[in-house]
Write a protein that holds these residues in place. Structure first.
Motif: not given
Length: 436
Positions: A76-84, A234-244
């Motif tokens: 879903a791309g949760l860690f993509d921002p950290l990688i960038r 799923r960039p639009n769900l990134r915050w929800l995935n982070l909270i999870l």
């Protein structure tokens, strides 16, 4: 007889696995069965194996659902921002990436759980290594060593907790005296990361990526197969995935729910949130099934090995023989002997077998030489960097699956660095008076 049989079994098992004559699963299963038959335990083998499987079943369930949980989040791309962000900070310098990996791993490992450390560190950093063409074994090595120090030596980590409980010690007394040793171990990990990173810098140079197209051109074929396609993001769900993810980690640390059940629930929620279509969920499970099956199979095979090793009493025989052969002239250095022998002992034994079975024997013998129980306990955790190379460690088996490398490869690559780390800590423990 049992001592000879046990030592021979370990030597044969290690040789067959390291030389790749047998796969880890085959070696863990066949070798103990053969030696149990040679020892005359044929009628008890089935029961011993079943007992071993029962012990590791919760770990197998944990790893299965943890792999699926984090696999879904990676897709879903949760860690993509950290990688960038890491790319911007390290600017393609392998040295900075390796050292940064060590810092991240040691920080995460403070929770005392090796499985969590590997899942977070490898999930976040492996795509970056693959994009730059760096050797994933560097990441595996620094993550493994970080767990061995931060989880192995803190009172809330597994090994130290077992040592304290087994010898009925005060946790503060144990920990305060070993803090300088722990700091030396951390410096050793940073040194290892620096040296391995410098080796990669010499091979690859400092990689600059000015555009996304340039980044893609640097991705190896192996990396392409491991990075989810854009239509899975799923960039639009990134915050929800982070909270999870944070919620799961908090519950894990607080111990509110059994960990296997926690990751099962987390996996189910992650699947429903990111891929509500049932067909998509099935595809994501199948995509990660290979890694999950490999790791779970290794865990069950390790259960067979430990079940037979413990059930035949080979463990007890080896421990008693070791105590018996230590000459009295080494009595004043008994904690050092414990520290040095903890490396092979904890490699071939589970932490439970060593700290609850062997350590009390060593502590009892140490008292006759004037060594205190707390000194023996501290000495017993100094071999943890070697212990975490063992195929009997569940978190290491998870690590193997996540970096997609053979266990033997990781052992060969990391052994020297793990040995250096242990020896450095032993020396510092002696200098600071932690074990003598």
């Amino acid at each position: 007889m049992l001592t000879f049989l046990g030592i021979s079994m370990v030597i044969v098992f290690t040789y067959l696995m390291m030389s790749k004559r047998l796969s880890p699963v085959a070696a863990l299963t066949i070798v103990p069965i053969v030696f149990a038959l040679l020892g005359g335990f044929g009628s008890q083998i089935g029961e011993m194996m079943l007992d071993g499987l029962k012990v590791v079943a919760p770990s197998a369930a944990l790893l299965l659902f943890a792999i699926l949980f984090f696999g879904i989040l990676i897709d879903a791309g949760l860690f993509d921002p950290l990688i960038r962000t890491m790319l911007k900070i390290v600017k393609g310098d392998p040295v900075k990436i390796a050292v940064g990996s060590a810092v991240i791993a040691m920080t995460v490992a403070l929770d005392g759980d090796g499985t969590t450390t590997h899942m977070i560190t490898i999930s976040a950093m492996l795509p970056l290594y693959l994009r730059l063409g760096m050797n994933p074994l560097i990441l595996a090595t620094v993550s493994l060593l970080s767990v061995s120090i931060m989880s192995g030596m803190t009172p809330w980590g597994g090994p130290a907790t077992r040592a304290i409980a087994s010898l009925h010690l005060d946790a503060n007394e144990f920990f305060i005296g070993i803090v300088p040793t722990m700091l030396a171990g951390m410096l050793s990990i940073l040194f290892t990361a620096y040296m391995l990173g410098r080796r990669e810098r010499k091979r690859l140079g400092v990689i600059t990526m000015k555009a996304a197209s340039e980044m893609k051109s640097a991705i190896s074929e192996a990396a392409v197969t491991s990075i989810a396609h854009d239509n899975l993001k799923r960039p639009n769900l990134r915050w929800l995935n982070l909270i999870l993810t944070i919620t799961v980690m908090v519950i894990l640390i607080m111990g509110l729910i059994p960990i296997p059940v926690l990751f099962l629930i987390g996996f189910v929620l992650a699947s429903i949130i990111n891929y509500p279509n049932i067909e998509q969920q099935r595809e994501r499970i199948m995509a990660h099934a290979g890694n999950a099956i490999m790791v779970v199979t290794l865990v069950f095979a390790a259960g067979i090995f430990t079940g037979i090793f413990s059930g035949t009493k080979m463990v007890d025989a080896i421990a008693n023989s070791l105590v018996a052969i230590i000459p009295e002239s080494l009595g004043s250095f008994f904690p050092i002997v414990v520290a040095l022998t903890s490396m092979p002992f904890t490699f071939i034994l589970s932490n439970d077998a060593y700290y609850f079975g062997v350590l009390p024997i060593l502590a009892e013998a140490g008292t006759s030489y004037g060594a205190t129980a707390v000194e023996i306990a501290r000495a017993s955790v100094l071999g943890q960097p070697i212990h975490f190379l063992s195929p009997l460690v569940a978190s290491t088996l998870l690590l193997v699956g996540m970096v997609k490398k053979d266990l033997g490869e990781i052992q060969k690559y990391a052994f020297v660095w793990a040995l250096i780390c242990s020896l450095v800590m032993i020396v510092i423990s002696v200098i600071t008076g932690a074990i003598i």
